[in-house]
Design a protein around this motif. Structure first.
Motif, PDB file in Angstrom:
ATOM      1  N   ASP A 104       0.814  -1.355  -0.148  1.00 56.33           N
ATOM      2  CA  ASP A 104       0.097   0.051   0.047  1.00 56.33           C
ATOM      3  C   ASP A 104       0.669   1.378   0.074  1.00 56.33           C
ATOM      4  OD1 ASP A 104      -2.442  -1.362  -0.013  1.00 56.33           O
ATOM      5  OD2 ASP A 104      -2.148  -1.674   2.292  1.00 56.33           O
ATOM      6  N   VAL A 105       1.987   1.180  -0.040  1.00 60.48           N
ATOM      7  CA  VAL A 105       3.296   2.325  -0.132  1.00 60.48           C
ATOM      8  C   VAL A 105       3.546   2.471  -1.495  1.00 60.48           C
ATOM      9  CG1 VAL A 105       5.177   3.156   0.810  1.00 60.48           C
ATOM     10  CG2 VAL A 105       3.721   1.583   2.278  1.00 60.48           C
ATOM     11  N   SER A 106       3.564   3.886  -1.829  1.00 63.45           N
ATOM     12  CA  SER A 106       3.850   4.375  -3.178  1.00 63.45           C
ATOM     13  C   SER A 106       5.227   5.340  -3.152  1.00 63.45           C
ATOM     14  CB  SER A 106       2.851   5.290  -3.962  1.00 63.45           C
ATOM     15  OG  SER A 106       2.266   6.108  -2.998  1.00 63.45           O
ATOM     16  N   LEU A 107       5.371   5.716  -1.815  1.00 66.90           N
ATOM     17  CA  LEU A 107       6.768   6.621  -1.693  1.00 66.90           C
ATOM     18  C   LEU A 107       7.196   6.489  -0.242  1.00 66.90           C
ATOM     19  CD1 LEU A 107       8.574   9.003  -2.131  1.00 66.90           C
ATOM     20  CD2 LEU A 107       6.922  10.229  -1.637  1.00 66.90           C
ATOM     21  N   VAL A 108       8.259   6.202  -0.368  1.00 69.31           N
ATOM     22  CA  VAL A 108       9.295   6.413   1.327  1.00 69.31           C
ATOM     23  C   VAL A 108      10.153   7.413   1.133  1.00 69.31           C
ATOM     24  CG1 VAL A 108      10.976   5.076   2.581  1.00 69.31           C
ATOM     25  CG2 VAL A 108       8.615   4.064   1.934  1.00 69.31           C
ATOM     26  N   VAL A 109      10.302   8.175   2.258  1.00 70.05           N
ATOM     27  CA  VAL A 109      11.308   9.386   2.292  1.00 70.05           C
ATOM     28  C   VAL A 109      11.948   8.824   3.454  1.00 70.05           C
ATOM     29  CG1 VAL A 109      11.932  11.940   2.448  1.00 70.05           C
ATOM     30  CG2 VAL A 109      10.028  10.938   1.001  1.00 70.05           C
ATOM     31  N   GLU A 110      13.383   8.850   3.511  1.00 75.17           N
ATOM     32  CA  GLU A 110      14.249   8.730   4.504  1.00 75.17           C
ATOM     33  C   GLU A 110      15.277  10.085   4.655  1.00 75.17           C
ATOM     34  OE1 GLU A 110      13.953   6.678   6.675  1.00 75.17           O
ATOM     35  OE2 GLU A 110      13.718   4.586   5.923  1.00 75.17           O
ATOM     36  N   VAL A 111      14.964  10.538   6.012  1.00 75.39           N
ATOM     37  CA  VAL A 111      16.037  11.653   5.931  1.00 75.39           C
ATOM     38  C   VAL A 111      17.411  11.204   6.901  1.00 75.39           C
ATOM     39  CG1 VAL A 111      16.190  13.838   7.436  1.00 75.39           C
ATOM     40  CG2 VAL A 111      14.153  13.160   6.579  1.00 75.39           C
ATOM     41  N   LEU A 112      18.197  11.580   6.105  1.00 76.37           N
ATOM     42  CA  LEU A 112      19.720  10.846   6.649  1.00 76.37           C
ATOM     43  C   LEU A 112      19.917  11.319   8.276  1.00 76.37           C
ATOM     44  CD1 LEU A 112      22.000  11.093   3.695  1.00 76.37           C
ATOM     45  CD2 LEU A 112      20.726   9.183   4.294  1.00 76.37           C
ATOM     46  N   SER A 113      20.476  10.464   8.782  1.00 75.68           N
ATOM     47  CA  SER A 113      20.947  10.711  10.306  1.00 75.68           C
ATOM     48  C   SER A 113      22.217  10.340  10.413  1.00 75.68           C
ATOM     49  CB  SER A 113      19.886   9.779  11.244  1.00 75.68           C
ATOM     50  OG  SER A 113      18.756  10.484  11.354  1.00 75.68           O
ATOM     51  N   GLU A 114      23.197  10.710  11.338  1.00 72.30           N
ATOM     52  CA  GLU A 114      24.137  10.194  11.715  1.00 72.30           C
ATOM     53  C   GLU A 114      24.338   8.906  11.855  1.00 72.30           C
ATOM     54  OE1 GLU A 114      28.281  10.750  11.023  1.00 72.30           O
ATOM     55  OE2 GLU A 114      26.787  12.501  11.430  1.00 72.30           O
ATOM     56  N   GLY A 115      23.682   8.026  12.504  1.00 76.97           N
ATOM     57  CA  GLY A 115      23.519   6.695  12.691  1.00 76.97           C
ATOM     58  C   GLY A 115      22.781   5.506  11.731  1.00 76.97           C
ATOM     59  N   LYS A 117      23.188   6.566   7.796  1.00 76.45           N
ATOM     60  CA  LYS A 117      23.268   6.880   6.532  1.00 76.45           C
ATOM     61  C   LYS A 117      23.615   5.914   5.458  1.00 76.45           C
ATOM     62  CE  LYS A 117      25.234  11.755   7.524  1.00 76.45           C
ATOM     63  NZ  LYS A 117      26.029  12.467   7.343  1.00 76.45           N
ATOM     64  N   ARG A 118      24.331   4.848   6.063  1.00 77.61           N
ATOM     65  CA  ARG A 118      24.777   3.703   5.334  1.00 77.61           C
ATOM     66  C   ARG A 118      23.305   2.610   5.168  1.00 77.61           C
ATOM     67  NH1 ARG A 118      28.208   0.443   2.889  1.00 77.61           N
ATOM     68  NH2 ARG A 118      28.227  -1.907   3.333  1.00 77.61           N
ATOM     69  N   THR A 119      22.579   2.667   6.089  1.00 80.08           N
ATOM     70  CA  THR A 119      21.262   1.996   6.189  1.00 80.08           C
ATOM     71  C   THR A 119      20.339   2.500   5.003  1.00 80.08           C
ATOM     72  OG1 THR A 119      21.532   1.062   8.513  1.00 80.08           O
ATOM     73  CG2 THR A 119      19.436   1.078   7.346  1.00 80.08           C
ATOM     74  N   ASP A 120      20.186   3.978   5.123  1.00 81.37           N
ATOM     75  CA  ASP A 120      19.448   4.285   4.278  1.00 81.37           C
ATOM     76  C   ASP A 120      19.764   4.431   2.645  1.00 81.37           C
ATOM     77  OD1 ASP A 120      17.844   4.992   6.245  1.00 81.37           O
ATOM     78  OD2 ASP A 120      18.266   7.221   6.671  1.00 81.37           O
ATOM     79  N   ARG A 121      21.072   4.683   2.725  1.00 84.77           N
ATOM     80  CA  ARG A 121      21.825   4.709   1.013  1.00 84.77           C
ATOM     81  C   ARG A 121      21.873   3.320   0.661  1.00 84.77           C
ATOM     82  NH1 ARG A 121      26.041   9.274   2.869  1.00 84.77           N
ATOM     83  NH2 ARG A 121      24.712  11.114   2.301  1.00 84.77           N
ATOM     84  N   VAL A 122      22.026   2.224   1.237  1.00 83.24           N
ATOM     85  CA  VAL A 122      22.586   1.068   0.651  1.00 83.24           C
ATOM     86  C   VAL A 122      21.513   0.133   1.118  1.00 83.24           C
ATOM     87  CG1 VAL A 122      24.261  -0.809   0.704  1.00 83.24           C
ATOM     88  CG2 VAL A 122      24.866   1.549   0.998  1.00 83.24           C
ATOM     89  N   THR A 123      21.293  -0.269   2.520  1.00 83.70           N
ATOM     90  CA  THR A 123      20.379  -1.556   2.783  1.00 83.70           C
ATOM     91  C   THR A 123      18.983  -1.058   2.449  1.00 83.70           C
ATOM     92  OG1 THR A 123      21.957  -1.866   4.699  1.00 83.70           O
ATOM     93  CG2 THR A 123      19.432  -2.936   4.761  1.00 83.70           C
ATOM     94  N   LYS A 124      18.541   0.028   2.602  1.00 84.67           N
ATOM     95  CA  LYS A 124      17.050   0.050   2.363  1.00 84.67           C
ATOM     96  C   LYS A 124      16.630   0.511   1.090  1.00 84.67           C
ATOM     97  CE  LYS A 124      15.858   1.932   6.887  1.00 84.67           C
ATOM     98  NZ  LYS A 124      15.402   3.147   7.793  1.00 84.67           N
ATOM     99  N   LEU A 125      17.826   1.047   0.140  1.00 86.53           N
ATOM    100  CA  LEU A 125      17.664   1.311  -1.128  1.00 86.53           C
ATOM    101  C   LEU A 125      17.447  -0.373  -1.666  1.00 86.53           C
ATOM    102  CD1 LEU A 125      18.259   3.247  -3.636  1.00 86.53           C
ATOM    103  CD2 LEU A 125      20.396   2.038  -3.708  1.00 86.53           C
ATOM    104  N   PHE A 126      17.966  -1.281  -1.305  1.00 80.94           N
ATOM    105  CA  PHE A 126      17.898  -2.706  -2.017  1.00 80.94           C
ATOM    106  C   PHE A 126      16.390  -3.161  -1.485  1.00 80.94           C
ATOM    107  CE2 PHE A 126      22.136  -2.126  -2.948  1.00 80.94           C
ATOM    108  CZ  PHE A 126      22.427  -2.166  -4.483  1.00 80.94           C
TER     109      PHE A 126
END
Length: 191
Positions: A104-115, A117-126
């Motif tokens: 049911d989700v068409s868009l997800v936005v992640e705001v980078l945090s210090e802890g 960044k890697r998860t948001d840019r790499v793990t969650k991307l895939f």
């Protein structure tokens, strides 16, 4: 309650629902394992509230934006993410759900945090691509404030643009205007 009091086994959705809420940490479940990180700081919170509001104001009535919404990415093994901003259908939002299904989700936005960044840019991307979420945006609040937009094409995310300043985006046929600098400004301005 300390983290040591939490379950020491792979969590199910029922286990997740029974966990006590915590204001101290940002908690998700990844493949049945708790993922705990510090709560976001002021600019992070300010930006996601403003972005959620601006999206809600500009989206068509059939869609709705929400902040810090639990998304069930997978039930077995359980993965529940709590993205900064989620866009789902208005019909789903109007049921006032405790969590939404990834379908049911068409868009997800992640705001980078210090802890995260890697998860948001790499793990969650895939992870989000594998789950079939059509749009994934990553917002970086470090100066200059910037936004990377991804769109699912043939099962993988393609970079649809990197932006700073005032941005005009097409989101499924809807024109959206977002002033990225205003997301962290002392006083909010309407886009």
């Amino acid at each position: 309650m300390s983290a040591l009091d939490w379950p020491h086994h792979l969590l199910t959705l029922d286990d997740w629902a029974e966990l006590p809420e915590t204001a101290e940490f940002h908690v998700e479940v990844v493949e049945g394992v708790l993922a705990v990180s510090p709560r976001p700081v002021w600019f992070h919170q300010r930006s996601l509230v403003r972005l959620t509001y601006w999206l809600e104001e500009q989206l068509p009535p059939s869609l709705s934006a929400g902040a810090d919404v639990e998304v069930v990415v997978s039930e077995v093994p359980l993965t529940v993410r709590v993205p900064d901003v989620v866009v789902t259908t208005a019909a789903v939002a109007e049921t006032n759900p405790a969590r939404v299904d990834v379908a049911d989700v068409s868009l997800v936005v992640e705001v980078l945090s210090e802890g995260t960044k890697r998860t948001d840019r790499v793990t969650k991307l895939f992870e989000y691509a594998d789950a079939g979420i059509e749009h994934y945006w990553i917002l970086d609040l470090d100066a200059p404030v910037s936004l990377i937009t991804h769109r699912l094409v043939d099962g993988d995310y393609e970079n649809f643009g990197e932006f700073s300043g005032k941005v005009e985006l097409d989101f499924g046929g809807t024109a959206l205007t977002i002033d990225l600098d205003a997301l962290v400004a002392g006083r909010a301005q309407r886009p």
